[in-house]
Design a protein around this motif. Structure first.
Motif, PDB file in Angstrom:
ATOM      1  N   LEU B  11       0.857  -1.184   0.000  1.00 58.06           N
ATOM      2  CA  LEU B  11       0.000   0.000   0.000  1.00 58.06           C
ATOM      3  C   LEU B  11       0.892   1.231   0.000  1.00 58.06           C
ATOM      4  N   SER B  12       0.716   2.056  -1.010  1.00 59.96           N
ATOM      5  CA  SER B  12       1.493   3.287  -1.108  1.00 59.96           C
ATOM      6  C   SER B  12       0.567   4.475  -0.955  1.00 59.96           C
ATOM      7  N   VAL B  13       0.904   5.392  -0.062  1.00 58.88           N
ATOM      8  CA  VAL B  13       0.093   6.576   0.164  1.00 58.88           C
ATOM      9  C   VAL B  13       1.002   7.793   0.268  1.00 58.88           C
ATOM     10  N   GLN B  14       0.394   8.967   0.116  1.00 59.21           N
ATOM     11  CA  GLN B  14       1.100  10.213   0.322  1.00 59.21           C
ATOM     12  C   GLN B  14       0.975  10.617   1.790  1.00 59.21           C
ATOM     13  N   GLU B  15       2.001  11.267   2.268  1.00 59.76           N
ATOM     14  CA  GLU B  15       1.982  11.749   3.647  1.00 59.76           C
ATOM     15  C   GLU B  15       0.709  12.566   3.887  1.00 59.76           C
ATOM     16  N   GLY B  16       0.045  12.257   5.004  1.00 58.18           N
ATOM     17  CA  GLY B  16      -1.189  12.954   5.327  1.00 58.18           C
ATOM     18  C   GLY B  16      -2.448  12.207   4.933  1.00 58.18           C
ATOM     19  N   ASP B  17      -2.310  11.264   3.989  1.00 61.04           N
ATOM     20  CA  ASP B  17      -3.458  10.449   3.600  1.00 61.04           C
ATOM     21  C   ASP B  17      -3.758   9.416   4.673  1.00 61.04           C
ATOM     22  N   SER B  18      -4.916   8.780   4.526  1.00 65.94           N
ATOM     23  CA  SER B  18      -5.280   7.659   5.398  1.00 65.94           C
ATOM     24  C   SER B  18      -4.920   6.345   4.736  1.00 65.94           C
ATOM     25  N   ALA B  19      -4.698   5.334   5.563  1.00 68.08           N
ATOM     26  CA  ALA B  19      -4.390   3.988   5.063  1.00 68.08           C
ATOM     27  C   ALA B  19      -5.289   2.992   5.779  1.00 68.08           C
ATOM     28  N   VAL B  20      -5.779   2.031   5.008  1.00 72.36           N
ATOM     29  CA  VAL B  20      -6.645   1.002   5.585  1.00 72.36           C
ATOM     30  C   VAL B  20      -6.132  -0.366   5.164  1.00 72.36           C
ATOM     31  N   ILE B  21      -5.976  -1.245   6.121  1.00 70.60           N
ATOM     32  CA  ILE B  21      -5.542  -2.624   5.868  1.00 70.60           C
ATOM     33  C   ILE B  21      -6.618  -3.549   6.427  1.00 70.60           C
ATOM     34  N   LYS B  22      -6.987  -4.542   5.623  1.00 71.86           N
ATOM     35  CA  LYS B  22      -8.107  -5.409   5.998  1.00 71.86           C
ATOM     36  C   LYS B  22      -7.670  -6.856   6.174  1.00 71.86           C
ATOM     37  N   CYS B  23      -8.294  -7.521   7.140  1.00 72.70           N
ATOM     38  CA  CYS B  23      -8.019  -8.932   7.389  1.00 72.70           C
ATOM     39  C   CYS B  23      -9.322  -9.682   7.607  1.00 72.70           C
ATOM     40  N   THR B  24      -9.335 -10.918   7.154  1.00 73.58           N
ATOM     41  CA  THR B  24     -10.455 -11.807   7.448  1.00 73.58           C
ATOM     42  C   THR B  24      -9.920 -13.032   8.172  1.00 73.58           C
ATOM     43  N   TYR B  25     -10.771 -13.627   8.994  1.00 71.15           N
ATOM     44  CA  TYR B  25     -10.371 -14.835   9.710  1.00 71.15           C
ATOM     45  C   TYR B  25     -11.439 -15.898   9.515  1.00 71.15           C
ATOM     46  N   SER B  26     -11.086 -17.129   9.803  1.00 71.10           N
ATOM     47  CA  SER B  26     -11.984 -18.226   9.458  1.00 71.10           C
ATOM     48  C   SER B  26     -12.744 -18.793  10.658  1.00 71.10           C
ATOM     49  N   ASP B  27     -12.150 -18.732  11.839  1.00 73.32           N
ATOM     50  CA  ASP B  27     -12.749 -19.393  12.990  1.00 73.32           C
ATOM     51  C   ASP B  27     -13.548 -18.405  13.835  1.00 73.32           C
ATOM     52  N   SER B  28     -14.847 -18.583  13.878  1.00 73.10           N
ATOM     53  CA  SER B  28     -15.710 -17.656  14.602  1.00 73.10           C
ATOM     54  C   SER B  28     -15.443 -17.669  16.109  1.00 73.10           C
ATOM     55  N   ALA B  29     -14.715 -18.649  16.611  1.00 75.76           N
ATOM     56  CA  ALA B  29     -14.399 -18.700  18.041  1.00 75.76           C
ATOM     57  C   ALA B  29     -13.208 -17.810  18.409  1.00 75.76           C
ATOM     58  N   SER B  30     -12.473 -17.317  17.429  1.00 73.60           N
ATOM     59  CA  SER B  30     -11.337 -16.432  17.731  1.00 73.60           C
ATOM     60  C   SER B  30     -11.823 -15.192  18.457  1.00 73.60           C
ATOM     61  N   ASN B  31     -11.047 -14.752  19.457  1.00 74.13           N
ATOM     62  CA  ASN B  31     -11.548 -13.670  20.297  1.00 74.13           C
ATOM     63  C   ASN B  31     -10.546 -12.544  20.558  1.00 74.13           C
ATOM     64  N   TYR B  32      -9.400 -12.605  19.907  1.00 71.60           N
ATOM     65  CA  TYR B  32      -8.375 -11.576  20.159  1.00 71.60           C
ATOM     66  C   TYR B  32      -7.671 -11.284  18.850  1.00 71.60           C
ATOM     67  N   PHE B  33      -7.559  -9.969  18.517  1.00 72.34           N
ATOM     68  CA  PHE B  33      -7.064  -9.594  17.193  1.00 72.34           C
ATOM     69  C   PHE B  33      -6.043  -8.453  17.340  1.00 72.34           C
ATOM     70  N   PRO B  34      -4.770  -8.802  17.408  1.00 76.09           N
ATOM     71  CA  PRO B  34      -3.730  -7.770  17.519  1.00 76.09           C
ATOM     72  C   PRO B  34      -3.198  -7.372  16.150  1.00 76.09           C
ATOM     73  N   TRP B  35      -2.617  -6.192  16.110  1.00 77.69           N
ATOM     74  CA  TRP B  35      -1.903  -5.707  14.931  1.00 77.69           C
ATOM     75  C   TRP B  35      -0.467  -5.408  15.354  1.00 77.69           C
ATOM     76  N   TYR B  36       0.468  -5.895  14.532  1.00 74.94           N
ATOM     77  CA  TYR B  36       1.885  -5.678  14.797  1.00 74.94           C
ATOM     78  C   TYR B  36       2.497  -4.860  13.677  1.00 74.94           C
ATOM     79  N   LYS B  37       3.446  -4.029  14.050  1.00 77.33           N
ATOM     80  CA  LYS B  37       4.214  -3.235  13.082  1.00 77.33           C
ATOM     81  C   LYS B  37       5.645  -3.735  13.113  1.00 77.33           C
ATOM     82  N   GLN B  38       6.197  -3.979  11.925  1.00 76.22           N
ATOM     83  CA  GLN B  38       7.574  -4.435  11.840  1.00 76.22           C
ATOM     84  C   GLN B  38       8.355  -3.537  10.901  1.00 76.22           C
TER      85      GLN B  38
END
Lengths: 115, 113
Positions: B11-38
């Motif tokens: 994803l390439s954006v210009q400084e000041g723009d917004s960025a959106v990243i999307k994820c889907t998961y398969s197991d409806s029992a999952s209950n914790y969703f972290p985001w990591y930056k590397q």
């Protein structure tokens, strides 16, 4: 606390050699995880321990990989014999009270190159 | 087991723009969703997380939303800055009481000045 500590930071070895990676988790954490990161496969969980006991090693790719946690402050991941396809960054992470899905803290990683 | 899909891969954006990243998961029992930056050559670090009993969480310029029905969650970064450039990973917890995480493949965010 110094965070999760891993050594060595870089390892270059020849195919067929034994490689041992080391990890010291954050004091008091009861879960320890070993991950492998590659461009192709992303972050893969290899094995994890709870209170020094291996819980799930289904992510370990082959019998060439083994991991131990002899005490609460030390774990090793060993590859014997190593192969070029084992080249990757290996991360160790630890967390507290894993049953509640608490944050995992990653170490700086070991970059392994097998030639 | 759990499967986590993440988009886009870059994803390439210009400084000041917004960025959106999307994820889907398969197991409806999952209950914790972290985001990591590397950042390049560094370790993954947690930037924000959300639990299944919450629909949205904000922390300054970043926010995460969760749609349990659709089994997807998103990371929103507003007013992007060059120092936001990194690889971002979403993850979902495995069901069963242990804190194992299944990670998405990552999104490389590039913020141009």
């Amino acid at each position: 606390d110094a965070g999760v500590i891993q050594s060595p930071r870089h390892e270059v070895t020849e195919m067929g050699q034994e490689v041992t990676l080391r990890c010291k988790p954050i004091s008091g954490h009861d879960y320890l995880f070993w991950y492998r990161q590659t461009m192709m496969r992303g972050l893969e969980l290899l094995i994890y321990f709870n209170n020094n006991v291996p819980i799930d090693d289904s992510g370990m790719p082959e019998d060439r990989f083994s991991a131990k946690m002899p005490n609460a402050s030390f774990s090793t991941l060993k590859i014997q014999p190593s192969e070029p396809r084992d080249s990757a960054v290996y991360f160790c992470a630890s967390s507290l009270r894993g049953g509640q899905a608490y944050e995992q803290y990653f170490g700086p990683g070991t970059r392994l190159t097998v030639t | 087991g759990e499967n986590v899909e993440q988009h886009p891969s870059t994803l390439s954006v210009q400084e000041g723009d917004s960025a959106v990243i999307k994820c889907t998961y398969s197991d409806s029992a999952s209950n914790y969703f972290p985001w990591y930056k590397q950042e390049l050559g560094k370790r993954p670090q947690l930037i924000i997380d959300i639990r299944s009993n919450v629909g949205e969480k904000k922390d300054q310029r970043i926010a995460v939303t969760l749609n349990k029905t659709a089994k997807h969650f998103s990371l929103h970064i507003t007013e992007t800055q060059p120092e936001d450039s990194a690889v971002y990973f979403c993850a979902a917890s495995s069901p069963g009481g242990y804190s194992t995480l299944t990670f998405g493949k990552g999104t490389m965010l590039l913020v141009s000045p």
